[in-house]
Scaffold this active site. Structure first.
Site, PDB file in Angstrom:
ATOM      1  N   ALA A 176       0.821  -1.216   0.000  1.00  0.00           N
ATOM      2  CA  ALA A 176       0.000   0.000   0.000  1.00  0.00           C
ATOM      3  C   ALA A 176       0.851   1.261   0.000  1.00  0.00           C
ATOM      4  O   ALA A 176       0.483   2.273  -0.604  1.00  0.00           O
ATOM      5  CB  ALA A 176      -0.927  -0.007   1.211  1.00  0.00           C
ATOM      6  N   THR A 203       3.000  -3.544  15.809  1.00  0.00           N
ATOM      7  CA  THR A 203       3.564  -2.192  15.990  1.00  0.00           C
ATOM      8  C   THR A 203       2.654  -1.171  15.318  1.00  0.00           C
ATOM      9  O   THR A 203       1.595  -1.507  14.809  1.00  0.00           O
ATOM     10  CB  THR A 203       4.970  -2.116  15.340  1.00  0.00           C
ATOM     11  OG1 THR A 203       4.816  -2.152  13.913  1.00  0.00           O
ATOM     12  CG2 THR A 203       5.844  -3.266  15.818  1.00  0.00           C
ATOM     13  N   HIS A 251       3.384   0.385  12.642  1.00  0.00           N
ATOM     14  CA  HIS A 251       3.790   0.508  11.228  1.00  0.00           C
ATOM     15  C   HIS A 251       2.589   0.792  10.320  1.00  0.00           C
ATOM     16  O   HIS A 251       2.672   1.597   9.393  1.00  0.00           O
ATOM     17  CB  HIS A 251       4.482  -0.782  10.798  1.00  0.00           C
ATOM     18  CG  HIS A 251       5.142  -0.673   9.475  1.00  0.00           C
ATOM     19  ND1 HIS A 251       5.034  -1.650   8.506  1.00  0.00           N
ATOM     20  CD2 HIS A 251       5.922   0.296   8.928  1.00  0.00           C
ATOM     21  CE1 HIS A 251       5.712  -1.289   7.443  1.00  0.00           C
ATOM     22  NE2 HIS A 251       6.275  -0.115   7.674  1.00  0.00           N
TER      23      HIS A 251
HETATM   24  N1  LIG Z   1       1.912  -4.658   6.379  1.00  0.00           N
HETATM   25  C1  LIG Z   1       1.373  -4.280   5.179  1.00  0.00           C
HETATM   26  C2  LIG Z   1       2.139  -3.664   4.193  1.00  0.00           C
HETATM   27  N2  LIG Z   1       3.464  -3.419   4.383  1.00  0.00           N
HETATM   28  C3  LIG Z   1       4.384  -3.104   3.284  1.00  0.00           C
HETATM   29  C4  LIG Z   1       4.349  -1.614   2.883  1.00  0.00           C
HETATM   30  O1  LIG Z   1       3.133  -1.294   2.204  1.00  0.00           O
HETATM   31  C5  LIG Z   1       5.510  -1.308   1.942  1.00  0.00           C
HETATM   32  O2  LIG Z   1       5.423  -2.134   0.794  1.00  0.00           O
HETATM   33  C6  LIG Z   1       6.858  -1.525   2.633  1.00  0.00           C
HETATM   34  O3  LIG Z   1       6.874  -0.762   3.826  1.00  0.00           O
HETATM   35  C7  LIG Z   1       8.031  -1.096   1.735  1.00  0.00           C
HETATM   36  O4  LIG Z   1       7.888   0.241   1.346  1.00  0.00           O
HETATM   37  N3  LIG Z   1       1.575  -3.274   3.023  1.00  0.00           N
HETATM   38  C8  LIG Z   1       0.229  -3.496   2.795  1.00  0.00           C
HETATM   39  O5  LIG Z   1      -0.286  -3.160   1.714  1.00  0.00           O
HETATM   40  N4  LIG Z   1      -0.539  -4.102   3.769  1.00  0.00           N
HETATM   41  C9  LIG Z   1       0.005  -4.502   4.947  1.00  0.00           C
HETATM   42  O6  LIG Z   1      -0.739  -5.056   5.820  1.00  0.00           O
HETATM   43  C1  LIG Z   2       1.156  -2.911   8.594  1.00  0.00           C
HETATM   44  C2  LIG Z   2       2.350  -3.762   8.422  1.00  0.00           C
HETATM   45  O1  LIG Z   2       3.342  -3.447   7.754  1.00  0.00           O
HETATM   46  C3  LIG Z   2       2.402  -4.961   9.292  1.00  0.00           C
HETATM   47  O2  LIG Z   2       2.570  -6.136   8.555  1.00  0.00           O
HETATM   48  C4  LIG Z   2       3.564  -4.794  10.245  1.00  0.00           C
HETATM   49  O3  LIG Z   2       3.360  -5.713  11.258  1.00  0.00           O
HETATM   50  P1  LIG Z   2       4.059  -5.446  12.656  1.00  0.00           P
HETATM   51  O4  LIG Z   2       3.536  -4.092  13.141  1.00  0.00           O
HETATM   52  O5  LIG Z   2       3.616  -6.584  13.540  1.00  0.00           O
HETATM   53  O6  LIG Z   2       5.552  -5.415  12.399  1.00  0.00           O
END
Ligand SMILES: Nc1c(NC[C@H](O)[C@H](O)[C@H](O)CO)[nH]c(=O)[nH]c1=O
Ligand SMILES: CC(=O)[C@@H](O)COP(=O)(O)O
Length: 173
Positions: free
Chosen positions: A65, A95, A97
């Protein structure tokens, strides 16, 4: 209004302008593909239902995303589009994130809308868990991809209607 109170797939089909003359971009994140591909199907099928030919729907897949904004800009630079729809699913982890991703994409798409003067649609699910995601990707609360397509058609029609010296449309309850 929460999705539990307004199904994401519910809309008045008769009130939607024929979209055959519009071109759309769809950017889809690969993360949680079982969810995002369901959003894509709902989105694509809704555009097709309202007359958009396959040749006027330009699709781009990105890793996650967070890359939706960059992908949307790439499509907007390559094709003459009336709206760009961005589809993703960011499921909360251990987290914060997810918060950084969600805010970045929301702000990024808003900025693109301002820069390009055309709609970049935020079709991103931000659920707390898998169940909430499934409920909004064709489950009991409908399909976010359908909602995103309807929003794109409405905004493209609004933008077209405001071109030239056409009077703006009044409020309709
Ligand atoms: N955890 C999820 C992610 N994480 C990846 C990030 O979107 C991105 O690709 C990475 O941080 C490198 O820039 N993405 C999602 O679409 N959904 C998730 O749940
Ligand atoms: C939203 C994300 O990138 C997710 O997968 C990260 O998971 P976490 O917060 O448990 O490291």
């Amino acid at each position: 209004m929460a999705s539990a109170l307004k199904n994401l797939s519910d809309y008045d089909e008769r009130s939607l302008k024929d979209a055959a003359g519009f071109s759309f971009g769809i950017v889809v994140a690969d993360w949680n593909a079982h969810i995002t591909h369901a959003l894509y199907e709902g989105c694509f099928d809704t555009l097709a239902k309202h007359g958009v030919p396959d040749s006027q729907i330009h699709t781009l897949q990105v890793p996650g995303a967070f890359e939706l904004t960059a992908g949307a800009k790439m499509l907007a630079e390559k094709h003459k589009l009336d709206a760009v729809i961005c589809l993703g699913c960011v499921i909360k982890g251990e987290t914060t994130h997810n918060e950084y991703i969600n805010y970045a994409v929301a702000n990024g798409l808003t900025n693109l809308s301002m820069v390009y003067g055309k709609p970049f649609i935020f079709g991103v699910l931000t659920p707390n868990n898998e169940e909430q995601a499934l409920d909004r990707a064709g489950g009991k609360h409908g399909n976010k991809g359908v909602e995103a397509a309807v929003t794109a058609i409405r905004m493209a029609a609004l933008r077209e209607g405001l071109k030239g010296d056409k009077p703006s449309i009044g409020f309709s309850a």
